[in-house]
Design a protein around this motif. Sequence first.
Motif, PDB file in Angstrom:
ATOM      1  N   GLY A 285       0.805  -1.215   0.000  1.00 42.61           N
ATOM      2  CA  GLY A 285       0.000   0.000   0.000  1.00 42.61           C
ATOM      3  C   GLY A 285       0.836   1.261   0.000  1.00 42.61           C
ATOM      4  N   THR A 286       2.111   1.133   0.342  1.00 42.04           N
ATOM      5  CA  THR A 286       3.009   2.290   0.407  1.00 42.04           C
ATOM      6  C   THR A 286       3.964   2.294  -0.779  1.00 42.04           C
ATOM      7  OG1 THR A 286       2.843   2.241   2.822  1.00 42.04           O
ATOM      8  CG2 THR A 286       4.647   3.529   1.870  1.00 42.04           C
ATOM      9  N   LEU A 287       4.714   1.219  -0.937  1.00 39.72           N
ATOM     10  CA  LEU A 287       5.558   1.053  -2.122  1.00 39.72           C
ATOM     11  C   LEU A 287       4.851   0.245  -3.208  1.00 39.72           C
ATOM     12  CD1 LEU A 287       9.029   0.190  -0.513  1.00 39.72           C
ATOM     13  CD2 LEU A 287       8.131   2.437  -1.157  1.00 39.72           C
ATOM     14  N   LEU A 288       4.030  -0.704  -2.789  1.00 35.21           N
ATOM     15  CA  LEU A 288       3.386  -1.646  -3.709  1.00 35.21           C
ATOM     16  C   LEU A 288       1.876  -1.451  -3.689  1.00 35.21           C
ATOM     17  CD1 LEU A 288       5.393  -4.799  -2.571  1.00 35.21           C
ATOM     18  CD2 LEU A 288       5.897  -3.338  -4.545  1.00 35.21           C
ATOM     19  N   ASP A 289       1.283  -1.458  -4.867  1.00 34.81           N
ATOM     20  CA  ASP A 289      -0.161  -1.260  -5.014  1.00 34.81           C
ATOM     21  C   ASP A 289      -0.881  -2.577  -4.746  1.00 34.81           C
ATOM     22  OD1 ASP A 289      -2.753  -0.744  -5.762  1.00 34.81           O
ATOM     23  OD2 ASP A 289      -2.262   0.018  -7.759  1.00 34.81           O
ATOM     24  N   VAL A 290      -1.517  -2.685  -3.584  1.00 35.69           N
ATOM     25  CA  VAL A 290      -2.147  -3.949  -3.191  1.00 35.69           C
ATOM     26  C   VAL A 290      -3.340  -4.306  -4.072  1.00 35.69           C
ATOM     27  CG1 VAL A 290      -1.392  -3.822  -0.786  1.00 35.69           C
ATOM     28  CG2 VAL A 290      -3.575  -2.788  -1.448  1.00 35.69           C
ATOM     29  N   HIS A 291      -3.875  -3.331  -4.779  1.00 34.91           N
ATOM     30  CA  HIS A 291      -5.035  -3.610  -5.631  1.00 34.91           C
ATOM     31  C   HIS A 291      -4.643  -3.988  -7.060  1.00 34.91           C
ATOM     32  CE1 HIS A 291      -7.670  -2.435  -2.408  1.00 34.91           C
ATOM     33  NE2 HIS A 291      -7.046  -1.279  -2.299  1.00 34.91           N
ATOM     34  N   SER A 292      -3.349  -3.958  -7.350  1.00 36.02           N
ATOM     35  CA  SER A 292      -2.934  -4.255  -8.723  1.00 36.02           C
ATOM     36  C   SER A 292      -3.131  -5.721  -9.081  1.00 36.02           C
ATOM     37  CB  SER A 292      -1.480  -3.834  -8.946  1.00 36.02           C
ATOM     38  OG  SER A 292      -0.579  -4.550  -8.119  1.00 36.02           O
ATOM     39  N   ALA A 293      -3.145  -6.617  -8.091  1.00 37.99           N
ATOM     40  CA  ALA A 293      -3.372  -8.037  -8.389  1.00 37.99           C
ATOM     41  C   ALA A 293      -4.758  -8.238  -8.994  1.00 37.99           C
ATOM     42  CB  ALA A 293      -3.210  -8.874  -7.122  1.00 37.99           C
ATOM     43  N   VAL A 294      -5.765  -7.669  -8.353  1.00 41.59           N
ATOM     44  CA  VAL A 294      -7.129  -7.797  -8.869  1.00 41.59           C
ATOM     45  C   VAL A 294      -7.288  -7.021 -10.170  1.00 41.59           C
ATOM     46  CG1 VAL A 294      -9.534  -7.175  -8.418  1.00 41.59           C
ATOM     47  CG2 VAL A 294      -8.191  -8.323  -6.651  1.00 41.59           C
ATOM     48  N   GLN A 295      -6.661  -5.861 -10.261  1.00 40.16           N
ATOM     49  CA  GLN A 295      -6.792  -5.056 -11.477  1.00 40.16           C
ATOM     50  C   GLN A 295      -6.303  -5.810 -12.712  1.00 40.16           C
ATOM     51  OE1 GLN A 295      -4.647  -1.549 -10.322  1.00 40.16           O
ATOM     52  NE2 GLN A 295      -6.347  -0.740  -9.095  1.00 40.16           N
ATOM     53  N   ARG A 296      -5.278  -6.630 -12.550  1.00 36.61           N
ATOM     54  CA  ARG A 296      -4.764  -7.397 -13.695  1.00 36.61           C
ATOM     55  C   ARG A 296      -5.787  -8.397 -14.221  1.00 36.61           C
ATOM     56  NH1 ARG A 296       1.166  -9.173 -11.428  1.00 36.61           N
ATOM     57  NH2 ARG A 296       1.776  -7.104 -10.665  1.00 36.61           N
ATOM     58  N   HIS A 297      -6.688  -8.829 -13.350  1.00 37.46           N
ATOM     59  CA  HIS A 297      -7.659  -9.854 -13.729  1.00 37.46           C
ATOM     60  C   HIS A 297      -9.090  -9.323 -13.658  1.00 37.46           C
ATOM     61  CE1 HIS A 297      -4.558 -12.955 -13.822  1.00 37.46           C
ATOM     62  NE2 HIS A 297      -4.059 -12.393 -12.735  1.00 37.46           N
ATOM     63  N   ALA A 298      -9.229  -8.005 -13.774  1.00 32.46           N
ATOM     64  CA  ALA A 298     -10.548  -7.387 -13.631  1.00 32.46           C
ATOM     65  C   ALA A 298     -11.534  -7.890 -14.681  1.00 32.46           C
ATOM     66  CB  ALA A 298     -10.420  -5.868 -13.707  1.00 32.46           C
ATOM     67  N   ALA A 299     -11.061  -8.147 -15.888  1.00 33.32           N
ATOM     68  CA  ALA A 299     -11.970  -8.605 -16.944  1.00 33.32           C
ATOM     69  C   ALA A 299     -12.562  -9.964 -16.596  1.00 33.32           C
ATOM     70  CB  ALA A 299     -11.231  -8.668 -18.277  1.00 33.32           C
ATOM     71  N   ALA A 300     -11.750 -10.848 -16.030  1.00 35.66           N
ATOM     72  CA  ALA A 300     -12.243 -12.175 -15.657  1.00 35.66           C
ATOM     73  C   ALA A 300     -13.137 -12.118 -14.424  1.00 35.66           C
ATOM     74  CB  ALA A 300     -11.068 -13.118 -15.402  1.00 35.66           C
ATOM     75  N   ILE A 301     -12.862 -11.172 -13.534  1.00 41.96           N
ATOM     76  CA  ILE A 301     -13.626 -11.076 -12.287  1.00 41.96           C
ATOM     77  C   ILE A 301     -14.982 -10.423 -12.523  1.00 41.96           C
ATOM     78  CG2 ILE A 301     -13.657  -9.998  -9.997  1.00 41.96           C
ATOM     79  CD1 ILE A 301     -10.563 -10.308 -10.045  1.00 41.96           C
ATOM     80  N   GLY A 302     -14.999  -9.395 -13.346  1.00 40.11           N
ATOM     81  CA  GLY A 302     -16.258  -8.727 -13.634  1.00 40.11           C
ATOM     82  C   GLY A 302     -16.488  -7.502 -12.769  1.00 40.11           C
ATOM     83  N   PRO A 303     -17.742  -7.042 -12.673  1.00 37.83           N
ATOM     84  CA  PRO A 303     -18.042  -5.756 -12.031  1.00 37.83           C
ATOM     85  C   PRO A 303     -17.776  -5.717 -10.527  1.00 37.83           C
ATOM     86  CG  PRO A 303     -20.069  -6.908 -12.628  1.00 37.83           C
ATOM     87  CD  PRO A 303     -18.949  -7.649 -13.273  1.00 37.83           C
ATOM     88  N   ARG A 304     -17.560  -6.851  -9.908  1.00 34.69           N
ATOM     89  CA  ARG A 304     -17.292  -6.877  -8.467  1.00 34.69           C
ATOM     90  C   ARG A 304     -15.806  -6.844  -8.148  1.00 34.69           C
ATOM     91  NH1 ARG A 304     -20.909  -5.151  -5.500  1.00 34.69           N
ATOM     92  NH2 ARG A 304     -20.299  -6.472  -3.731  1.00 34.69           N
ATOM     93  N   SER A 305     -14.981  -6.516  -9.123  1.00 38.00           N
ATOM     94  CA  SER A 305     -13.536  -6.591  -8.909  1.00 38.00           C
ATOM     95  C   SER A 305     -13.069  -5.646  -7.803  1.00 38.00           C
ATOM     96  CB  SER A 305     -12.781  -6.321 -10.210  1.00 38.00           C
ATOM     97  OG  SER A 305     -13.069  -5.036 -10.713  1.00 38.00           O
ATOM     98  N   GLN A 306     -13.551  -4.417  -7.798  1.00 39.21           N
ATOM     99  CA  GLN A 306     -13.112  -3.472  -6.770  1.00 39.21           C
ATOM    100  C   GLN A 306     -13.571  -3.916  -5.387  1.00 39.21           C
ATOM    101  OE1 GLN A 306     -14.051   0.658  -7.494  1.00 39.21           O
ATOM    102  NE2 GLN A 306     -13.447   1.289  -5.435  1.00 39.21           N
ATOM    103  N   ALA A 307     -14.809  -4.364  -5.292  1.00 37.64           N
ATOM    104  CA  ALA A 307     -15.325  -4.825  -4.001  1.00 37.64           C
ATOM    105  C   ALA A 307     -14.543  -6.036  -3.506  1.00 37.64           C
ATOM    106  CB  ALA A 307     -16.807  -5.161  -4.121  1.00 37.64           C
ATOM    107  N   LEU A 308     -14.215  -6.939  -4.418  1.00 39.68           N
ATOM    108  CA  LEU A 308     -13.428  -8.114  -4.048  1.00 39.68           C
ATOM    109  C   LEU A 308     -12.067  -7.700  -3.501  1.00 39.68           C
ATOM    110  CD1 LEU A 308     -13.246 -11.328  -4.249  1.00 39.68           C
ATOM    111  CD2 LEU A 308     -11.877 -10.867  -6.300  1.00 39.68           C
TER     112      LEU A 308
END
Length: 225
Positions: free
Chosen positions: A19-42
């Motif tokens: 969260g400071t040096l590394l973006d903790v949300h980038s893992a989900v962002q890479r797979h947002a298309a497969a996850i769908g509209p709930r990616s941010q909530a997940l």
Amino acid sequence: MPLPAPLDRAEAVVFDAYGTLLDVHSAVQRHAAAIGPRSQALSETWRQKQLEYSWVLSLCGRYAPFWTLTERALDFALARHPDVDAGVRDALLEAYRSLDAYEEVPDTLDALRRAGLKTAILSNGDPAMLDAAVAAAGLAGRLDAILSVDPAGTFKTAPRAYDLAPLALAVGRERIVFLSSNRWDIAGAAAYGFAPVWVNRTGQPDEYPDLAPVRVIRSLDGLLA
């Protein structure tokens, strides 16, 4: 050129990793298309539970590797959001091992080292997690130490977790500037005696008024400004 406060009194600058040096949300962002509209909530649920598990274990006097908590937190998040295909689990965990660094991180670390300051990570992450993440982000040669709380057997904000930095760097705690995007981590660092700088990336309201940062910045670009 003189360094701005609190760097002008420092010998070392220590960073939280996730969260400071590394973006903790980038893992989900890479797979947002497969996850769908709930990616941010997940992603938000995953992160919240990961932290919550570390706090609960610490309060209970127990410990488990942070990777174990990361897996458990993702399992909860997938159960909490059943419309997300649980088949993405392995891909998300693999992505978490190589999170994206925020774009200003390499230049900031380089500038601090040119100024003669030691640089280090102090993270709840276990050693294997941190080694993989730092290598993937290209930060290994920019850090004097990569410190996991694992030897302390507890998580931040326990004082013995923060003890690891002055011991490893041979620098008094009062000469260490500590940066985190997590306000609770800043509170712990303030209580411990570091000079804490809050990297408030998302514009959150302040809290813990008795354990205040010495400075607030929106990104690491502001540290040397």
